[in-house]
Scaffold this motif. Structure first.
Motif, PDB file in Angstrom:
ATOM      1  N   UNK A 343       0.836  -1.193   0.000  1.00  0.00           N
ATOM      2  CA  UNK A 343       0.000   0.000   0.000  1.00  0.00           C
ATOM      3  C   UNK A 343       0.876   1.250   0.000  1.00  0.00           C
ATOM      4  N   UNK A 344       1.894   1.210   0.847  1.00  0.00           N
ATOM      5  CA  UNK A 344       2.794   2.359   0.952  1.00  0.00           C
ATOM      6  C   UNK A 344       3.542   2.597  -0.359  1.00  0.00           C
ATOM      7  N   UNK A 345       3.741   1.524  -1.126  1.00  0.00           N
ATOM      8  CA  UNK A 345       4.464   1.664  -2.398  1.00  0.00           C
ATOM      9  C   UNK A 345       3.543   2.148  -3.515  1.00  0.00           C
ATOM     10  N   UNK A 346       2.288   2.420  -3.171  1.00  0.00           N
ATOM     11  CA  UNK A 346       1.401   3.025  -4.158  1.00  0.00           C
ATOM     12  C   UNK A 346       0.374   2.095  -4.761  1.00  0.00           C
ATOM     13  N   UNK A 347       0.410   0.809  -4.406  1.00  0.00           N
ATOM     14  CA  UNK A 347      -0.601  -0.107  -4.935  1.00  0.00           C
ATOM     15  C   UNK A 347      -1.918   0.101  -4.187  1.00  0.00           C
ATOM     16  N   UNK A 348      -3.018  -0.003  -4.916  1.00  0.00           N
ATOM     17  CA  UNK A 348      -4.348   0.217  -4.345  1.00  0.00           C
ATOM     18  C   UNK A 348      -4.995  -1.148  -4.081  1.00  0.00           C
ATOM     19  N   UNK A 349      -5.530  -1.362  -2.880  1.00  0.00           N
ATOM     20  CA  UNK A 349      -6.151  -2.666  -2.629  1.00  0.00           C
ATOM     21  C   UNK A 349      -7.409  -2.866  -3.479  1.00  0.00           C
ATOM     22  N   UNK A 350      -7.546  -4.063  -4.055  1.00  0.00           N
ATOM     23  CA  UNK A 350      -8.798  -4.383  -4.752  1.00  0.00           C
ATOM     24  C   UNK A 350      -9.346  -5.698  -4.235  1.00  0.00           C
ATOM     25  N   UNK A 351     -10.628  -5.868  -4.405  1.00  0.00           N
ATOM     26  CA  UNK A 351     -11.311  -6.997  -3.797  1.00  0.00           C
ATOM     27  C   UNK A 351     -11.772  -8.031  -4.812  1.00  0.00           C
ATOM     28  N   UNK A 352     -12.575  -8.935  -4.311  1.00  0.00           N
ATOM     29  CA  UNK A 352     -13.041 -10.059  -5.101  1.00  0.00           C
ATOM     30  C   UNK A 352     -13.873  -9.617  -6.309  1.00  0.00           C
ATOM     31  N   UNK A 353     -14.626  -8.517  -6.150  1.00  0.00           N
ATOM     32  CA  UNK A 353     -15.465  -8.051  -7.256  1.00  0.00           C
ATOM     33  C   UNK A 353     -14.605  -7.616  -8.440  1.00  0.00           C
TER      34      UNK A 353
END
Lengths: 503, 177
Positions: A343-353
């Protein structure tokens, strides 16, 4: 106080009304009558256990509690014995009434179906994730941000972020099985339909497993960490079943092979990191000195390497989204730290949908397609069945009905008119004619709104579908009285050349 | 808490490794005995030697726990070619239990006979608790009397703790640090 006489003590048992002309029931639950008991005596079934089995006396749900004494008394009279001499049948518990809830005990609600949480669950919760049950697991479905009114809005943002920048998704729930031994490759050749023994060390491969009957069982990835050490993944839903199947194959079908298998799902926290910026993000969590560039670590590479400052992790260059992607695994205690670092490296969390939207955009099957009725050919994977080795399901997959070119085959569909939504479960019928069972030519297995393409897309099984690209049909949902005109297209909607995988 | 019948404590993380012997390939028990000075049991049971505990958890299958962080790597070297070694240090959530009612409370949740004559110090059971697969150990008595440990796959820890609290609730539960 009024005095009472002594006559109340002069009672005696009346087991049967003498000279009664009506039926004299002894066991009201099993319809055993006094003449039945007499018949048992005449037939020689005078022992109580024989009486019980000959007449069914006392076998009903009350276990004789309303009938046995009378029945035994009648048998005593028939045989000139006392009731005590006649005896009683063996009781089975419960001896006294027990509330059904006692049997259930604490095994109800959440205690009946356990809940599994991934190591980064608390982190995802703190990020505002909305969770969905996936078997026993709780998985993040999407991560709503302020101002997003509904799940579709959040999902669209997550999809577009992965396709344009970088996202990461908790894939800890995939089953992980460690396969070791000098014959590990041979064993995997036996359980997978495609070849595995020749997989090079440091490489991963998609694997397709058939059932004995030739239909598709499960899929996942197989990575080789050393000549005698493989790690495989299963779908989340089938993790237990695949392990059981493989253990059966190992112990019963191929005891000649020197191999051990061990479930290690809970040892690892694993995240998919996907998108054009994935390499930069992954490089920030891998310890310096490890080259993860295209040349050193190409598509389908796999290796053990230090990350997060000396943690022994694993890196796999595999992609479910169709983007350049990695799967990063660390021992579970470091799972939350890895999520924070990504997250800190700039990746955005995404979910199952979002994961589901992107796999439909790439035409990858999941449980909706691997539903126990589909062959490899139905899924467009017929060529994966090796002709050079023996494997589970090989013989039965060659049955004529499974080779029929008119079987429902997996295709993509898109609505002819823009803005029309598709529905999973709808049936595929020709443009003209009635929408009934006689004209049914398949069904829609998965649908999604593709934020990438700006319209709805779907995967469908259509009779002879692979030869019908470009044809128009109707997707009909008679339950809701809805239908949509759709065009049959390739099931790979996004980047059919796969060029994005290589970044 | 003086009147708690059962005290629960989450065990600190410890190195753990699964050892699965390759059939007909060497002498795993012999190699373990040489390394740790104690014979690995061939049937469900637990022994301790040189800082590690070795539990037999299946035919030709052991769980080795304790010692230094490099335990899985050490075993991999020791048993090269003889057994499959897997690092399971992060896989298990272990809870320690003791207290005057610990056997009675556990009996409400597991399906094995916990009479002291059937399940005593050094015994191991792979059983079910609250619909979960668990490993249950009866440990050597300590200052607190009889002690048990129960392990479950990490992702199920919350469910197992809930089941243990439900089973022990009637006896009074104390959660220790």
């Amino acid at each position: 106080m009024p005095a009472s006489g002594a006559e109340s003590a002069g009672i005696e048992a009346l087991w049967q009304v003498p000279d009664s002309q009506g039926k004299a029931f002894v066991d009201f639950q099993n319809d055993v009558t006094a003449p039945d008991v007499a018949l048992a005596a005449r037939e020689g079934f005078t022992a109580v256990e024989h009486l019980k089995r000959y007449t069914t006396l006392g076998m009903a749900t009350d276990q004789g509690k309303t009938s046995n004494v009378v029945g035994l008394a009648l048998m005593a009279a028939q045989t000139g014995r006392s009731i005590a001499q006649t005896g009683t049948t063996v009781f089975r518990p419960p001896y006294t009434p027990v509330a059904v809830g006692v049997f259930a005990g604490h095994h109800r609600g959440r205690d009946f179906k356990p809940t599994r949480l991934t190591p980064a669950h608390a982190w995802a919760k703190a990020q505002g994730a909305v969770f969905v049950e996936a078997g026993e697991w709780m998985r993040a479905a999407y991560f709503p941000q302020s101002g997003e009114a509904d799940w579709q809005t959040s999902t669209n943002r997550e999809v577009l972020t992965v396709r344009s920048a970088c996202g990461f998704c908790d894939v800890t729930t995939l089953g992980k099985i460690d396969v070791q031994g000098p014959d590990a490759g041979k064993f995997l050749d036996f359980v997978y339909a495609n070849a595995m023994a020749g997989l090079a060390v440091g490489r991963a491969r998609y694997g397709l497993m058939l059932r004995e009957d030739g239909l598709v069982f499960d899929d996942g990835t197989v990575a080789r960490l050393s000549p005698t050490h493989f790690v495989i993944t299963t779908t989340t839903a089938n993790a237990g079943r695949v392990l059981r199947h493989m253990e059966f194959c190992r112990q019963v079908l191929r005891p000649d092979l020197c191999v051990c298998i061990e479930p290690v799902t809970d040892q690892w926290a694993q995240f998919a990191v996907a998108g054009p910026h994935a390499r930069r993000v992954v490089a920030s969590v891998v310890d310096p000195g490890t080259d993860i560039g295209n040349a050193a670590f190409p598509f389908m590479a796999a290796a053990e390497m230090p990350m997060l400052g000396g943690v022994a992790g694993r890196l796999f260059r595999i992609s479910f989204s169709g983007e350049m992607a990695y799967e990063v695994a660390v021992p579970a205690r470091h799972g939350e730290a890895l999520a924070q670092a990504l997250h800190a490296a700039g990746a955005v969390p995404y979910g199952l949908e979002a994961l589901n939207v992107m796999r439909i955009e790439k035409g990858h099957p999941t449980g909706a397609e691997l539903d126990g009725r589909t062959s490899a050919a139905d899924l467009g994977m017929g060529k994966m069945l090796s002709t050079k080795k023996e494997f589970i399901g090989r013989a039965m997959a060659q049955r004529p009905a499974l080779l029929d070119p008119q079987r429902p085959q997996l295709v993509g569909i898109k609505p002819v008119a823009g803005g029309v939504a598709l529905q999973a479960g709808a049936h595929m019928v020709p443009l003209d004619g009635p929408a009934d069972a006689a004209h049914d030519q398949g069904h829609v297995s998965s649908v999604a709104y593709s934020a990438t393409l700006g319209h709805w897309i779907g995967l469908a099984f259509v009779a002879g579908g692979s030869r019908r690209i470009g044809e128009r049909m109707r997707a009909v949902n008679p339950l809701q009285g809805r239908e949509a005109e759709v065009e049959i297209v390739s099931k790979v909607f996004v980047d059919p050349e796969g060029s994005r995988l290589h970044g | 808490m003086a009147d708690a019948g059962v005290t629960l404590r989450r065990a600190e993380a410890r190195p753990m490794a699964g050892v699965a012997a390759f059939a007909g390939a060497g002498d795993v028990q012999g190699a373990l005995a040489q390394a740790f000075g104690v014979a690995a049991p061939a049937r469900p049971g637990r022994v301790e030697g040189q800082g590690v505990a070795i539990s037999c958890v299946g035919a030709g299958h052991w769980l080795v726990a304790g010692g230094e962080a490099g335990l899985p790597a050490r075993l991999r070297t020791l048993l090269d070619g003889q057994a499959a070694v897997t690092d399971q240090s992060d896989m298990w959530d272990v809870t320690c239990l003791h207290g005057s009612s610990v056997r009675e409370a556990l009996a409400r949740c597991v399906q094995v006979d916990l009479h002291p004559s059937r399940f005593g110090a050094g015994d191991v059971a792979l059983t079910r608790a609250g619909h979960l697969d668990v490993i249950l150990w009866c440990m050597a008595d300590g200052a607190v009397g009889e002690r048990f440990e129960i392990a479950v796959w990490r992702s199920y820890a919350g469910s197992l703790h809930h089941a243990l609290h439900a089973a022990a609730g009637a006896f009074g539960v104390h959660v220790a640090d």
